[in-house]
Design an enzyme around this catalytic site. Structure first.
Site, mmCIF file in Angstrom:
data_model
loop_
_atom_site.group_PDB
_atom_site.id
_atom_site.type_symbol
_atom_site.label_atom_id
_atom_site.label_comp_id
_atom_site.label_asym_id
_atom_site.label_seq_id
_atom_site.Cartn_x
_atom_site.Cartn_y
_atom_site.Cartn_z
ATOM 1 N N ASN A 9 0.863 -1.183 0.000
ATOM 2 C CA ASN A 9 0.000 0.000 0.000
ATOM 3 C C ASN A 9 0.899 1.234 0.000
ATOM 4 O O ASN A 9 1.493 1.563 1.015
ATOM 5 C CB ASN A 9 -0.879 -0.029 1.261
ATOM 6 C CG ASN A 9 -1.685 1.255 1.431
ATOM 7 O OD1 ASN A 9 -1.847 2.036 0.486
ATOM 8 N ND2 ASN A 9 -2.189 1.485 2.647
ATOM 9 N N TRP A 10 0.983 1.887 -1.144
ATOM 10 C CA TRP A 10 1.895 3.034 -1.269
ATOM 11 C C TRP A 10 1.319 4.304 -0.649
ATOM 12 O O TRP A 10 1.990 5.323 -0.595
ATOM 13 C CB TRP A 10 2.251 3.272 -2.740
ATOM 14 C CG TRP A 10 3.048 2.157 -3.360
ATOM 15 C CD1 TRP A 10 3.418 0.972 -2.762
ATOM 16 C CD2 TRP A 10 3.582 2.110 -4.680
ATOM 17 N NE1 TRP A 10 4.146 0.207 -3.641
ATOM 18 C CE2 TRP A 10 4.263 0.873 -4.826
ATOM 19 C CE3 TRP A 10 3.554 2.997 -5.766
ATOM 20 C CZ2 TRP A 10 4.903 0.508 -6.008
ATOM 21 C CZ3 TRP A 10 4.194 2.620 -6.945
ATOM 22 C CH2 TRP A 10 4.862 1.396 -7.051
ATOM 23 N N LYS A 11 0.068 4.255 -0.254
ATOM 24 C CA LYS A 11 -0.619 5.428 0.333
ATOM 25 C C LYS A 11 -0.453 6.632 -0.602
ATOM 26 O O LYS A 11 -0.364 6.465 -1.800
ATOM 27 C CB LYS A 11 -0.092 5.716 1.737
ATOM 28 C CG LYS A 11 -0.058 4.474 2.622
ATOM 29 C CD LYS A 11 0.097 4.797 4.071
ATOM 30 C CE LYS A 11 0.314 3.524 4.860
ATOM 31 N NZ LYS A 11 0.118 3.677 6.272
ATOM 32 N N HIS A 94 -9.537 1.067 5.114
ATOM 33 C CA HIS A 94 -8.237 1.281 5.767
ATOM 34 C C HIS A 94 -8.444 2.262 6.931
ATOM 35 O O HIS A 94 -9.254 3.188 6.838
ATOM 36 C CB HIS A 94 -7.231 1.847 4.755
ATOM 37 C CG HIS A 94 -5.826 1.841 5.266
ATOM 38 N ND1 HIS A 94 -5.369 2.795 6.147
ATOM 39 C CD2 HIS A 94 -4.790 0.992 5.055
ATOM 40 C CE1 HIS A 94 -4.104 2.516 6.446
ATOM 41 N NE2 HIS A 94 -3.730 1.439 5.798
ATOM 42 N N GLU A 96 -6.850 4.696 7.913
ATOM 43 C CA GLU A 96 -6.675 6.117 7.563
ATOM 44 C C GLU A 96 -7.919 6.664 6.888
ATOM 45 O O GLU A 96 -8.263 7.835 7.060
ATOM 46 C CB GLU A 96 -5.415 6.289 6.691
ATOM 47 C CG GLU A 96 -4.153 6.090 7.525
ATOM 48 C CD GLU A 96 -2.955 5.544 6.759
ATOM 49 O OE1 GLU A 96 -2.947 5.584 5.512
ATOM 50 O OE2 GLU A 96 -2.009 5.064 7.422
ATOM 51 N N GLU A 164 -5.158 -4.971 10.980
ATOM 52 C CA GLU A 164 -4.161 -3.924 11.155
ATOM 53 C C GLU A 164 -4.442 -3.169 12.452
ATOM 54 O O GLU A 164 -5.262 -2.242 12.464
ATOM 55 C CB GLU A 164 -4.230 -2.943 9.986
ATOM 56 C CG GLU A 164 -4.009 -3.574 8.646
ATOM 57 C CD GLU A 164 -3.413 -2.576 7.653
ATOM 58 O OE1 GLU A 164 -2.314 -2.818 7.181
ATOM 59 O OE2 GLU A 164 -4.050 -1.536 7.406
ATOM 60 N N GLY A 170 2.383 2.436 10.649
ATOM 61 C CA GLY A 170 3.275 3.572 10.421
ATOM 62 C C GLY A 170 4.003 4.043 11.666
ATOM 63 O O GLY A 170 4.591 5.130 11.670
ATOM 64 N N SER A 210 3.549 -1.900 10.370
ATOM 65 C CA SER A 210 5.006 -1.841 10.536
ATOM 66 C C SER A 210 5.718 -3.145 10.153
ATOM 67 O O SER A 210 6.707 -3.513 10.781
ATOM 68 C CB SER A 210 5.365 -1.411 11.974
ATOM 69 O OG SER A 210 4.893 -0.098 12.218
ATOM 70 N N GLY A 231 2.793 -1.117 4.312
ATOM 71 C CA GLY A 231 2.771 0.301 3.946
ATOM 72 C C GLY A 231 4.180 0.803 3.643
ATOM 73 O O GLY A 231 4.724 0.582 2.563
ATOM 74 N N GLY A 232 4.806 1.438 4.629
ATOM 75 C CA GLY A 232 6.111 2.092 4.451
ATOM 76 C C GLY A 232 7.145 1.235 3.728
ATOM 77 O O GLY A 232 7.819 1.705 2.804
#
Ligand code: PEP
Length: 253
Positions: A9-11, A94, A96, A164, A170, A210, A231-232
């Site tokens: 997930n590149w956000k 998600h 976010e 999650e 993150g 993470s 993600g990151g």
């Protein structure tokens, strides 16, 4: 048999130029890894360019969100019809989106129904906040997110669930493998009550929060955990390829 699944997930990161560069950096290596389904979820604006790059590869495309309606006066939104033929997966609910864009379980449910109607595979994200975790409410929160998010959704192996814990997204503070596996087991039990035991056994449940090349082994070695939503670390070619490689090696055994 549930095929392991790793989703990046590149956000809201990468311009189109950066996104295509990132794909070039990892595609050859990702493509060669067998036994794991690999999915990249770049921003909407890069989907078409990346679709072209992935077209002869084993790497699949997903998106990070979509609207539930097919078309209409919803300025700035992207409909399921626009995504059909471009991507196969869609991340929905998600944390976010829930936190910053007011998405409720009801909205998420409409999106899931719309995705499935249009042949897209939804990745439903569920997870508790830190205070909910500390108050022992994890199971209550997750049962609600699943029962409401999947209301009127017929059993299907095309659904994916990602657990999650919000306090792990993150933050660099991942859950530990055993904690994550216990909650994922609870998710499968919840599904077997909502659907049935066979359907719950067929559905893939991922861990997210993470995940890196250094800790993926801890999660993926748990039989309950079928993969990861990353993600990151999915923005770093080396890390993402390593996550997929380790998943293939561990799940093959
Ligand atoms: C995510 O975006 O779903 C996620 C888990 O992010 P991170 O890996 O950066 O915690």
């Amino acid at each position: 048999m549930r095929i392991p699944l790793i989703v990046g997930n590149w956000k809201m990161n990468t311009t189109v130029t950066e996104a295509t560069r990132l794909v070039h950096e990892m595609l050859d290596r990702l493509d060669k890894i067998e036994g794991v389904e690999k999915v990249l979820c770049p921003p909407f604006i890069s989907l078409v360019a990346i679709q072209e790059l992935l077209k002869d590869s084993s790497v699949k495309l997903g998106t990070q969100n979509m609207h539930s309606e097919a078309k209409g006066a919803f300025t700035g939104e992207v409909s399921p019809l626009m995504l059909v033929g471009i991507c196969e997966f869609v991340i929905l609910g998600h944390s976010e989106r829930r936190q910053y864009f007011g998405e409720t379980d009801e909205i998420v449910n409409k999106k899931i129904l719309a995705a499935l109607r249009n042949g897209l595979k939804p990745i439903l994200c569920v997870g508790e906040k830190l205070d909910e975790n500390e108050a022992g409410k994890t199971e209550e929160i997750i049962a609600r997110q699943i029962n409401q998010g999947l209301s009127n959704v017929a059993p299907t192996p095309d659904m994916v669930i990602a657990y999650e814990p919000i306090w792990a997204i993150g933050t660099g503070k991942a859950a530990n493998g055993e904690q994550a596996a216990a909650t994922i087991k609870f998710i499968r039990n919840t599904l077997s009550k909502l659907w049935n035991e066979n359907a719950a056994q067929d559905l893939r449940i991922l861990y997210g929060g993470s995940v890196t090349g250094s800790n993926i082994g801890e999660f993926i070695s748990q039989p309950e955990i079928d993969g990861a939503l990353v993600g990151g670390a999915s923005l770093k070619a080396e890390d993402f390829v390593s996550i997929v490689e380790q998943t293939a090696a561990i799940k093959r055994v």
